[in-house]
Write an enzyme that holds these catalytic residues in place. Structure first.
Site, PDB file in Angstrom:
ATOM      1  N   LYS A   1       0.856  -1.188   0.000  1.00  0.00           N
ATOM      2  CA  LYS A   1       0.000   0.000   0.000  1.00  0.00           C
ATOM      3  C   LYS A   1       0.886   1.228   0.000  1.00  0.00           C
ATOM      4  CE  LYS A   1      -2.569   1.405   3.728  1.00  0.00           C
ATOM      5  NZ  LYS A   1      -1.951   2.719   4.058  1.00  0.00           N
TER       6      LYS A   1
ATOM      7  N   GLU B   1       0.643   5.767  -0.187  1.00  0.00           N
ATOM      8  CA  GLU B   1      -0.246   6.917   0.009  1.00  0.00           C
ATOM      9  C   GLU B   1      -0.121   7.896  -1.149  1.00  0.00           C
ATOM     10  OE1 GLU B   1       0.421   8.700   3.852  1.00  0.00           O
ATOM     11  OE2 GLU B   1       0.080   6.802   4.913  1.00  0.00           O
TER      12      GLU B   1
ATOM     13  N   GLU C   1      -9.386   7.665   3.871  1.00  0.00           N
ATOM     14  CA  GLU C   1      -9.206   7.958   5.301  1.00  0.00           C
ATOM     15  C   GLU C   1      -9.712   9.342   5.658  1.00  0.00           C
ATOM     16  OE1 GLU C   1      -5.489   6.860   7.090  1.00  0.00           O
ATOM     17  OE2 GLU C   1      -5.944   7.946   8.956  1.00  0.00           O
TER      18      GLU C   1
HETATM   19  O1  KIV Z   1      -0.940   2.472   8.697  1.00  0.00           O
HETATM   20  C1  KIV Z   1      -2.115   2.091   8.838  1.00  0.00           C
HETATM   21  O2  KIV Z   1      -2.458   1.377   9.787  1.00  0.00           O
HETATM   22  C2  KIV Z   1      -3.072   2.501   7.816  1.00  0.00           C
HETATM   23  C3  KIV Z   1      -4.523   2.222   8.078  1.00  0.00           C
HETATM   24  C4  KIV Z   1      -5.013   3.011   9.208  1.00  0.00           C
HETATM   25  C5  KIV Z   1      -5.350   2.396   6.860  1.00  0.00           C
HETATM   26  O3  KIV Z   1      -2.709   3.041   6.830  1.00  0.00           O
END
Ligand code: KIV
Length: 281
Positions: free
Chosen positions: A118, A120, A186
Site C-alpha cells: 500500500k 499513500e 481515510e
Molecule cells: O498504517 C495504517 O495502519 C493505515 C490504516 C489506518 C489504513 O494506513
C-alpha cells in the site's frame, strides 16, 4: 474451507472482485499472535506503518523505515493462512521515482511474503502505481488523510470538507485507473466517501469514511481498546483491553509484594506453610 480443511488463501484479484458485494473486513496486524487472531475473520490484513506509532512510540509515521516494515511483515506472515497480506511502503521508500518504488516493493514482497503493498497519494503518485501494477506488484492506494503527509497537512484533520473535495475524488479515480486493486479512504466526510465509492471501479476501504464503502479497516489496537486515552471519533472500541490488562498487572504486583504469587500450583515441589501468619518456616 477446502477438502483438506485449510482455508483458501485470498488474493488481490479476489479483493478487487468484491466491488459492490459483501463488505470487505480489514484490520491491521504487526505481530504473529495478532495475525493468528484476525486471519479467520478478515479478508485483508494490513501491516500498516501505523506500527511506528502504535508499537514503537513514534510521534508520527514519518520515521518508520523499510526495515521495520520488513520485520513486522515477516512476523505477520507467520500468522496468516487466509487473508490477503498487504504491507505499507513507508515514507521515503517510493516517492523519489517509480524505479525506487519498484525496488523497495520487491524487497517487501520477497522478504515478507506479502501479496500486495500500500502507498499513500493520488494523482501525484499515479505514474508509480501504474509502473508497479504493470510489473507484478499489486497496489492498494490510500487517499484523503494520508498520515505520512502530516507535516504538509499540519495535523490529522478531516480532509475534503472544502474545495479539496473534488481533488480527493480525482485522486481516487486516478489511483483506480492507474491499476490499484483497492483504495483506502481515510478521514473524509461521509457523503464524499459515498460519492467516491459510486464513482471508482475498485473497492473503497473506509477508515473514518462511510458505511457505504466497499469495506472497512481499523487499527486493531484501537478497536481492542489497547490505548487508555487515544479515542478518535471514527474508532469503535469493541473491547477495553487496556483496562483489563492494567487491572491484571496491578493484581500481579500486589500478589508478588504480599508473597501470594507464586502459589503452590505454580512451583515445582512444596511451598513451606507460613508459621503464625509470618515468614515461612
Ligand atoms: O498504517 C495504517 O495502519 C493505515 C490504516 C489506518 C489504513 O494506513
Amino acid at each position: 474451507m477446502s477438502a483438506t480443511g485449510a482455508a483458501k488463501a485470498l488474493t488481490p484479484p479476489d479483493i478487487a472482485a468484491r466491488k459492490g458485494k459483501m463488505p470487505l473486513v480489514c484490520l491491521t496486524a504487526y505481530t504473529t499472535p495478532i495475525a493468528k487472531l484476525v486471519d479467520d475473520h478478515c479478508d485483508v490484513v494490513l501491516v500498516g506503518d501505523s506500527v511506528g506509532m502504535v508499537l514503537h512510540g513514534l510521534p508520527s509515521t514519518v520515521g518508520v523505515t523499510l526495515e521495520m516494515m520488513i520485520m513486522h511483515g515477516k512476523a505477520v506472515r507467520r500468522g496468516l493462512e487466509k487473508a490477503v497480506m498487504v504491507v505499507d511502503m513507508p515514507f521515503g521508500s517510493y516517492e523519489e521515482s517509480p524505479e525506487q518504488a519498484f525496488r523497495n516493493a520487491v524487497r517487501l514482497m520477497a522478504e515478507t511474503g506479502c501479496s500486495a503493498i500500500k502507498l499513500e497519494g493520488g494523482e501525484s503518485i499515479a505514474g508509480t502505481i501504474r509502473f508497479l501494477a504493470m510489473r507484478g506488484v499489486p497496489v492498494m492506494g490510500h487517499v484523503g488523510l494520508t498520515p505520512q503527509a502530516v507535516n504538509t497537512f499540519g495535523g490529522y484533520r478531516v480532509q475534503g470538507r472544502g474545495e479539496d473535495a473534488e481533488h480527493i475524488v480525482r485522486d481516487a479515480i486516478t489511483v483506480s485507473e492507474a491499476g490499484a486493486f483497492a483504495v483506502v479512504l481515510e478521514k473524509i466526510p461521509e457523503a464524499l466517501a459515498r460519492q467516491i465509492t459510486q464513482e471508482v471501479a475498485i473497492p473503497t476501504i473506509g477508515i473514518g469514511a462511510s458505511p457505504a464503502c466497499d469495506g472497512q479497516i481499523l487499527v486493531v489496537d484501537d478497536m481492542l481498546g489497547l490505548f487508555g486515552t487515544f479515542r478518535p471519533k471514527f474508532v469503535k472500541r469493541y473491547a477495553e483491553l487496556a483496562g483489563t490488562a492494567e487491572a491484571a498487572i496491578a493484581t500481579y504486583a500486589s500478589e508478588v509484594r504480599e508473597r501470594r504469587f507464586p502459589a503452590v500450583e505454580h512451583v515445582f515441589g512444596d511451598v513451606p506453610r507460613p508459621v503464625n501468619g509470618g515468614e515461612a518456616a
